[in-house]
Design a protein around this motif. Sequence first.
Motif, mmCIF file in Angstrom:
data_model
loop_
_atom_site.group_PDB
_atom_site.id
_atom_site.type_symbol
_atom_site.label_atom_id
_atom_site.label_comp_id
_atom_site.label_asym_id
_atom_site.label_seq_id
_atom_site.Cartn_x
_atom_site.Cartn_y
_atom_site.Cartn_z
ATOM 1 N N UNK A 262 0.841 -1.199 0.000
ATOM 2 C CA UNK A 262 0.000 0.000 0.000
ATOM 3 C C UNK A 262 0.873 1.246 0.000
ATOM 4 N N UNK A 263 0.476 2.232 -0.796
ATOM 5 C CA UNK A 263 1.192 3.509 -0.839
ATOM 6 C C UNK A 263 1.023 4.209 0.516
ATOM 7 N N UNK A 264 2.097 4.455 1.255
ATOM 8 C CA UNK A 264 1.954 5.062 2.588
ATOM 9 C C UNK A 264 1.405 6.484 2.557
ATOM 10 N N UNK A 265 1.387 7.111 1.381
ATOM 11 C CA UNK A 265 0.875 8.474 1.254
ATOM 12 C C UNK A 265 -0.643 8.484 1.161
ATOM 13 N N UNK A 266 -1.223 7.460 0.509
ATOM 14 C CA UNK A 266 -2.669 7.421 0.284
ATOM 15 C C UNK A 266 -3.330 6.118 0.708
ATOM 16 N N UNK A 267 -2.551 5.066 0.935
ATOM 17 C CA UNK A 267 -3.022 3.706 1.208
ATOM 18 C C UNK A 267 -3.619 3.026 -0.022
ATOM 19 N N UNK A 268 -3.354 3.554 -1.201
ATOM 20 C CA UNK A 268 -3.792 2.891 -2.430
ATOM 21 C C UNK A 268 -3.004 1.610 -2.647
ATOM 22 N N UNK A 269 -3.666 0.619 -3.224
ATOM 23 C CA UNK A 269 -2.977 -0.599 -3.637
ATOM 24 C C UNK A 269 -2.584 -0.460 -5.100
ATOM 25 N N UNK A 270 -2.092 -1.540 -5.691
ATOM 26 C CA UNK A 270 -1.691 -1.511 -7.095
ATOM 27 C C UNK A 270 -2.872 -1.497 -8.052
ATOM 28 N N UNK A 271 -4.069 -1.713 -7.539
ATOM 29 C CA UNK A 271 -5.275 -1.722 -8.377
ATOM 30 C C UNK A 271 -6.103 -0.472 -8.082
ATOM 31 N N UNK A 277 -5.358 -0.940 4.637
ATOM 32 C CA UNK A 277 -4.635 -0.422 5.802
ATOM 33 C C UNK A 277 -4.633 -1.471 6.892
ATOM 34 N N UNK A 278 -3.755 -1.267 7.862
ATOM 35 C CA UNK A 278 -3.690 -2.181 8.987
ATOM 36 C C UNK A 278 -2.727 -3.330 8.763
ATOM 37 N N UNK A 279 -2.880 -4.375 9.556
ATOM 38 C CA UNK A 279 -1.920 -5.473 9.570
ATOM 39 C C UNK A 279 -1.921 -6.317 8.303
ATOM 40 N N UNK A 280 -2.920 -6.158 7.455
ATOM 41 C CA UNK A 280 -2.930 -6.898 6.194
ATOM 42 C C UNK A 280 -1.974 -6.272 5.176
ATOM 43 N N UNK A 281 -1.466 -5.090 5.487
ATOM 44 C CA UNK A 281 -0.589 -4.365 4.562
ATOM 45 C C UNK A 281 0.877 -4.449 5.005
ATOM 46 N N UNK A 282 1.731 -3.851 4.186
ATOM 47 C CA UNK A 282 3.171 -3.839 4.473
ATOM 48 C C UNK A 282 3.571 -2.639 5.326
ATOM 49 N N UNK A 283 2.663 -2.148 6.133
ATOM 50 C CA UNK A 283 2.962 -1.028 7.039
ATOM 51 C C UNK A 283 4.149 -1.401 7.928
ATOM 52 N N UNK A 284 5.008 -0.421 8.209
ATOM 53 C CA UNK A 284 6.236 -0.712 8.949
ATOM 54 C C UNK A 284 5.962 -1.140 10.390
ATOM 55 N N UNK A 285 5.021 -0.457 11.059
ATOM 56 C CA UNK A 285 4.740 -0.764 12.451
ATOM 57 C C UNK A 285 3.290 -1.230 12.591
ATOM 58 N N UNK A 286 3.097 -2.311 13.312
ATOM 59 C CA UNK A 286 1.762 -2.871 13.492
ATOM 60 C C UNK A 286 1.212 -2.442 14.852
ATOM 61 N N UNK A 287 0.407 -1.390 14.833
ATOM 62 C CA UNK A 287 -0.172 -0.838 16.052
ATOM 63 C C UNK A 287 -1.609 -0.415 15.771
ATOM 64 N N UNK A 288 -2.468 -0.532 16.786
ATOM 65 C CA UNK A 288 -3.868 -0.138 16.619
ATOM 66 C C UNK A 288 -4.017 1.310 16.184
ATOM 67 N N UNK A 289 -3.284 2.200 16.836
ATOM 68 C CA UNK A 289 -3.414 3.622 16.529
ATOM 69 C C UNK A 289 -2.959 3.939 15.107
ATOM 70 N N UNK A 296 -8.121 6.421 8.211
ATOM 71 C CA UNK A 296 -8.646 7.778 8.007
ATOM 72 C C UNK A 296 -8.016 8.397 6.761
ATOM 73 N N UNK A 297 -6.721 8.218 6.621
ATOM 74 C CA UNK A 297 -6.009 8.712 5.440
ATOM 75 C C UNK A 297 -6.621 8.126 4.165
#
Length: 308
Positions: A262-271, A277-289, A296-297
């Motif tokens: 997911x694009x960290x700027x918009x959370x868009x995927x390749x499609x 968003x969240x733990x299903x993505x490649x986000x660097x840190x896995x936290x609820x907040x 929201x982004x």
Amino acid sequence: MYDLIIIGAGPAGTAAGVYAARKKLKTLLITEEFGGQSVVSETIYNWIGSPEIAGSKLAADFKAHLEYYNDGETLTLQSGARAEEIIKNDDGTFTIKNNKDEAFNTKTVFIAAGSARRKLPAIGADRLEHKGLTYCASCDGPLFSDMDVVVIGGGNAGFESAAQLLAYCKSVTLLQRGSEYKADPITVEKVLAHPNMTGILNATSVEVTGENFVDGLIYEDTNTKEQTKLDVKGVFVEIGQIPNSDIVTDLVELNQYNQIVADPYTQKTSVEGIWAAGDVTDVKYHQNNISAGDAVKALEDIYVYLHA
């Protein structure tokens, strides 16, 4: 035709649902349950706005917040259901099928399906889960103040958990199954430099011991096969997560860990038309907040996409 279908109702899915409703997007939220992984935590200390909150209470709050907007027109909740297939249509819209043989059409999709913790394959691990064995140091660490604990896993998540625990615990021992740590070298160096920290390589967890609560962990040296018992009161497992991304395996780009890119700027995927968003993505840190904020982004971007 919905404007948006949200999959999941953890912190990311809940935040997305609330923002979608407030923006008057015709939205369907599909979820098997509310709360995400934190629902099993006895006490959470880092959910912003609540000095401490039970995981079950957090899940109930998520559900209540969504039901506040559940008018069947702007926001419709479908709980107890699982989204099983996403089909991209020729006109750019999507069809989502659930496990009840129902199909829904939507202009956009937001995936917040989360992930599952990889379980510790050791004797006693299942029996003593939430009785001294936990999968969330940031959630449960303060419960082990002034105790000896062990962290399983030598990646970044394991060392980050160890660093957090050193603020509360009497001592922290970290076990790595392989012959070298997988975390960033500078992280390894700094954490192992702490006087109350010990790292052990070539260690495979064999058994978590204790009657009603953890009182130790037995590990085996992978080279010598010698077994050693650590007298610890807490076992923190950080051996990876399994993202719930099966629904988009052949649709969007995934990384080597099957996380949605997911694009960290918009959370868009390749499609185009799909955000995540969240733990299903490649986000660097896995936290609820972080999951809630990224959702929201994404909703801000989805609104612009639909109305630009």
